[in-house]
Design a protein around this motif. Structure first.
Motif, PDB file in Angstrom:
ATOM      1  N   PHE A  21       0.807  -1.218   0.000  1.00 35.92           N
ATOM      2  CA  PHE A  21       0.000   0.000   0.000  1.00 35.92           C
ATOM      3  C   PHE A  21       0.844   1.273   0.000  1.00 35.92           C
ATOM      4  O   PHE A  21       0.427   2.289  -0.563  1.00 35.92           O
ATOM      5  CB  PHE A  21      -0.958   0.010   1.200  1.00 35.92           C
ATOM      6  N   GLU A  22       2.028   1.210   0.594  1.00 36.84           N
ATOM      7  CA  GLU A  22       2.841   2.426   0.648  1.00 36.84           C
ATOM      8  C   GLU A  22       3.242   2.912  -0.752  1.00 36.84           C
ATOM      9  O   GLU A  22       3.523   4.097  -0.958  1.00 36.84           O
ATOM     10  CB  GLU A  22       4.094   2.223   1.512  1.00 36.84           C
ATOM     11  N   GLU A  23       3.261   1.982  -1.721  1.00 38.53           N
ATOM     12  CA  GLU A  23       3.620   2.375  -3.079  1.00 38.53           C
ATOM     13  C   GLU A  23       2.494   3.156  -3.759  1.00 38.53           C
ATOM     14  O   GLU A  23       2.695   3.759  -4.807  1.00 38.53           O
ATOM     15  CB  GLU A  23       3.994   1.151  -3.922  1.00 38.53           C
ATOM     16  N   LEU A  24       1.302   3.139  -3.151  1.00 39.88           N
ATOM     17  CA  LEU A  24       0.172   3.890  -3.694  1.00 39.88           C
ATOM     18  C   LEU A  24       0.101   5.308  -3.144  1.00 39.88           C
ATOM     19  O   LEU A  24      -0.768   6.083  -3.551  1.00 39.88           O
ATOM     20  CB  LEU A  24      -1.146   3.172  -3.396  1.00 39.88           C
ATOM     21  N   LYS A  25       1.007   5.656  -2.196  1.00 38.67           N
ATOM     22  CA  LYS A  25       0.908   6.959  -1.543  1.00 38.67           C
ATOM     23  C   LYS A  25       0.924   8.132  -2.527  1.00 38.67           C
ATOM     24  O   LYS A  25       0.084   9.044  -2.409  1.00 38.67           O
ATOM     25  CB  LYS A  25       2.035   7.131  -0.522  1.00 38.67           C
ATOM     26  N   SER A  27      -0.144   8.282  -5.538  1.00 33.78           N
ATOM     27  CA  SER A  27      -1.441   8.320  -6.220  1.00 33.78           C
ATOM     28  C   SER A  27      -2.560   8.716  -5.267  1.00 33.78           C
ATOM     29  O   SER A  27      -3.513   9.399  -5.664  1.00 33.78           O
ATOM     30  CB  SER A  27      -1.747   6.954  -6.850  1.00 33.78           C
ATOM     31  N   LEU A  28      -2.463   8.293  -3.987  1.00 32.41           N
ATOM     32  CA  LEU A  28      -3.456   8.715  -2.988  1.00 32.41           C
ATOM     33  C   LEU A  28      -3.395  10.228  -2.777  1.00 32.41           C
ATOM     34  O   LEU A  28      -4.428  10.904  -2.736  1.00 32.41           O
ATOM     35  CB  LEU A  28      -3.211   7.990  -1.666  1.00 32.41           C
ATOM     36  N   ASP A  29      -2.181  10.758  -2.682  1.00 32.64           N
ATOM     37  CA  ASP A  29      -2.023  12.207  -2.517  1.00 32.64           C
ATOM     38  C   ASP A  29      -2.608  12.945  -3.715  1.00 32.64           C
ATOM     39  O   ASP A  29      -3.298  13.965  -3.553  1.00 32.64           O
ATOM     40  CB  ASP A  29      -0.542  12.565  -2.364  1.00 32.64           C
ATOM     41  N   ALA A  30      -2.350  12.422  -4.907  1.00 30.54           N
ATOM     42  CA  ALA A  30      -2.874  13.053  -6.119  1.00 30.54           C
ATOM     43  C   ALA A  30      -4.396  12.969  -6.159  1.00 30.54           C
ATOM     44  O   ALA A  30      -5.072  13.902  -6.616  1.00 30.54           O
ATOM     45  CB  ALA A  30      -2.269  12.385  -7.354  1.00 30.54           C
ATOM     46  N   LEU A  64      -9.890   5.878  -2.942  1.00 29.56           N
ATOM     47  CA  LEU A  64      -9.131   4.687  -3.341  1.00 29.56           C
ATOM     48  C   LEU A  64      -9.322   4.386  -4.831  1.00 29.56           C
ATOM     49  O   LEU A  64      -8.364   4.034  -5.528  1.00 29.56           O
ATOM     50  CB  LEU A  64      -9.565   3.479  -2.505  1.00 29.56           C
ATOM     51  N   GLU A  65     -10.558   4.529  -5.313  1.00 24.64           N
ATOM     52  CA  GLU A  65     -10.822   4.255  -6.733  1.00 24.64           C
ATOM     53  C   GLU A  65     -10.026   5.201  -7.621  1.00 24.64           C
ATOM     54  O   GLU A  65      -9.423   4.785  -8.617  1.00 24.64           O
ATOM     55  CB  GLU A  65     -12.318   4.399  -7.022  1.00 24.64           C
ATOM     56  N   GLU A  66     -10.032   6.483  -7.251  1.00 22.75           N
ATOM     57  CA  GLU A  66      -9.282   7.476  -8.020  1.00 22.75           C
ATOM     58  C   GLU A  66      -7.784   7.162  -7.992  1.00 22.75           C
ATOM     59  O   GLU A  66      -7.098   7.233  -9.016  1.00 22.75           O
ATOM     60  CB  GLU A  66      -9.542   8.872  -7.459  1.00 22.75           C
ATOM     61  N   ALA A  67      -7.272   6.784  -6.814  1.00 24.98           N
ATOM     62  CA  ALA A  67      -5.839   6.498  -6.656  1.00 24.98           C
ATOM     63  C   ALA A  67      -5.431   5.270  -7.463  1.00 24.98           C
ATOM     64  O   ALA A  67      -4.384   5.257  -8.128  1.00 24.98           O
ATOM     65  CB  ALA A  67      -5.502   6.304  -5.175  1.00 24.98           C
ATOM     66  N   VAL A  68      -6.248   4.231  -7.391  1.00 23.23           N
ATOM     67  CA  VAL A  68      -5.924   2.996  -8.114  1.00 23.23           C
ATOM     68  C   VAL A  68      -5.955   3.237  -9.624  1.00 23.23           C
ATOM     69  O   VAL A  68      -5.062   2.787 -10.359  1.00 23.23           O
ATOM     70  CB  VAL A  68      -6.899   1.870  -7.720  1.00 23.23           C
ATOM     71  N   PHE A 106      -3.896  -7.079  -8.449  1.00 24.01           N
ATOM     72  CA  PHE A 106      -4.695  -7.073  -9.674  1.00 24.01           C
ATOM     73  C   PHE A 106      -4.082  -8.026 -10.693  1.00 24.01           C
ATOM     74  O   PHE A 106      -2.904  -8.402 -10.607  1.00 24.01           O
ATOM     75  CB  PHE A 106      -4.797  -5.657 -10.267  1.00 24.01           C
ATOM     76  N   THR A 107      -4.924  -8.448 -11.638  1.00 26.10           N
ATOM     77  CA  THR A 107      -4.450  -9.264 -12.755  1.00 26.10           C
ATOM     78  C   THR A 107      -4.659  -8.485 -14.042  1.00 26.10           C
ATOM     79  O   THR A 107      -5.540  -7.634 -14.138  1.00 26.10           O
ATOM     80  CB  THR A 107      -5.200 -10.606 -12.849  1.00 26.10           C
TER      81      THR A 107
END
Length: 469
Positions: A21-25, A27-30, A64-68, A106-107
């Protein structure tokens, strides 16, 4: 991030990707920043809403949806690079697990270039037409030149073969005049066969002011391939007078002083044309032999997309420019739609196979494209498109198709290697040397370059408009 590759078949793989999850930070900030700019919350200035308030008011799920969605393209590309894959088209992505503050899994299923083994191609042998120019062919070419210098005189008599008649035409199908079936003031040489079947018999014997009606199958336009009733009105009859075939004619029609010099040059020109045709034939036959040696699995979706795109472009772009629809085209070609679809599939398959094989050969032989080679190819393509090299280059750059041109040149060089290694003989059993053949304009042509570029080009490579669905 961890990724694994599962091979589903020779042309399709499934990537499974696990992302801490830390690798999504980033994108979460954005995502918080983007949502902040889009919403208004009483008590807070626009763009200054705290993350916890956004979570409360709009839900953590939306963030979360926006970040992913923001992170997926980059994560997918990293997995592709890690797996050393060559994807074709867009992946089918499925989020299999999303644990807040823990893990994203994800796949991604995607078609990939198949692994191809290029066999030894040095044993390829093909037979091509021999270069032979007959006296009859030379005389026919000289006669065509002679006819271009013919003079005409209006005569008051019935039209005969060889005369020039000025005619108006009106074509009817099922009793209705076609919108594109009217033409006026057309000059026609009786016996030339350059207009509709049956017109020679209809106008022979008519004087100026005469009319006739005949039935003919239309060769183009909205009713191509259909029988039409054609009315022809002759408005004038002119006799043609051909110049004498002598040295004076040679001096008038060419840079030569004598008729024999003109004939000798005509023979050389025809030989150059036949040598160029021979080189093209050799390239095509060698390419066919090469493709037959290699097993090339084709992704079904890629093939179907290519078929759909080719058909879409023919039906919606090429045929309308010729004033006909698919039904008229099929009638003119005397094909059923099933036969047309089968041929289209065969062409698409060959184009994809050729591109895969030659691209593999480019990599195997480590072929590079120099700026000079790219420029030469660009100039040739510009000439065939009717644009200036500068205009064509600008259009290529603006449409992002420079890699397409580089690919064409590289594939041309790959095929040239195979052609050089092949044994080419003519129908007389003589070995054919294809080095630096000249085309009919006298310009040297690199063996294989144009043939390979055209044969290997898919619609996606050309950047053509894709059909919907």
């Amino acid at each position: 991030m961890k990724s694994a590759v599962e091979t589903l078949n020779p042309t399709r793989v499934r990537l499974t990707v696990e992302v801490p999850f830390e690798e999504l930070k980033p994108s979460l900030d954005a995502a918080y920043k983007k949502i902040n700019q889009q919403v208004t919350v009483p008590g807070f200035r626009k763009g200054k809403v705290p993350a916890r308030v956004i979570d409360q008011r709009f839900g953590r799920g939306a963030v979360l949806e926006e970040a992913v969605n923001d992170a997926l393209p980059k994560l997918y590309q990293e997995a592709v690079d890690e797996g050393e894959l060559s994807p074709l088209g867009q992946p089918e992505v499925d989020i299999t697990e999303l644990k807040d503050n823990e893990l994203l899994t994800f796949t991604a299923e995607v078609d990939v270039r198949p692994s191809i083994e290029i066999p030894d191609y040095s044993g390829i042998e093909v037979t091509v037409d021999a270069v032979e120019v007959t006296d009859e062919e030379v005389e026919k070419s000289v006669q065509q030149l002679r006819e271009r210098f013919a003079s005409t005189t209006v005569v008051e008599r019935p039209a005969a073969e060889g005369d020039v008649v000025k005619v108006d035409l009106e074509a009817k199908v099922d009793g209705e005049v076609l919108e594109d079936g009217v033409a006026k003031g057309i000059d026609y040489v009786i016996g030339s066969g350059e207009l509709l079947d049956g017109i020679d018999e209809a106008v022979t014997g008519l004087e100026a002011g005469g009319s006739a009606t005949f039935t003919s199958e239309l060769k183009g336009g909205s009713a191509a391939g259909r029988e039409a009733e054609v009315k022809v009105d002759v408005t004038s009859v002119s006799a043609r007078e051909l110049p004498e075939l002598d040295d004076d004619f040679a001096q008038m029609a060419s840079e030569f002083d004598t008729l024999e010099e003109l004939r000798a040059d005509t023979r050389k020109r025809l030989e150059r044309m036949k040598k160029y045709d021979q080189a093209t034939q050799a390239q095509e036959k060698v390419l066919d032999e090469l493709i037959s040696l290699v097993e090339v699995p084709i992704p079904e979706k890629l093939l179907q997309d290519e078929i759909n795109t080719r058909k879409h472009n023919l039906v919606n772009h090429q045929l309308p420019q010729l004033g006909m629809d698919l039904a008229a085209y099929l009638r003119m070609q005397e094909k059923s739609e099933e036969e047309f679809d089968a041929e289209l599939k065969e062409q698409a398959e060959k184009g994809i196979r050729t591109q895969f094989v030659l691209d593999e050969l480019v990599g195997k032989e480590k072929l590079n494209v120099s700026q000079e080679e790219l420029t030469e190819h660009l100039v040739r393509r510009a000439q065939s498109s009717g644009m200036s090299p500068d205009q064509f280059a600008q259009a290529i750059v603006e449409s992002g198709q420079v890699p397409m041109l580089v690919g064409e040149v590289a594939r041309g060089k790959a095929l040239a290697l195979v052609v050089d290694a092949a044994k080419v003989v003519d129908t007389n059993g003589e070995t054919v040397d294809l080095d630096d053949e000249e085309d009919e304009t006298g310009e040297t042509v690199e063996a294989g370059s144009e043939t390979a570029a055209e044969a290997a080009e898919t619609s996606e490579e050309r950047g053509e408009e894709k059909s919907e669905g």
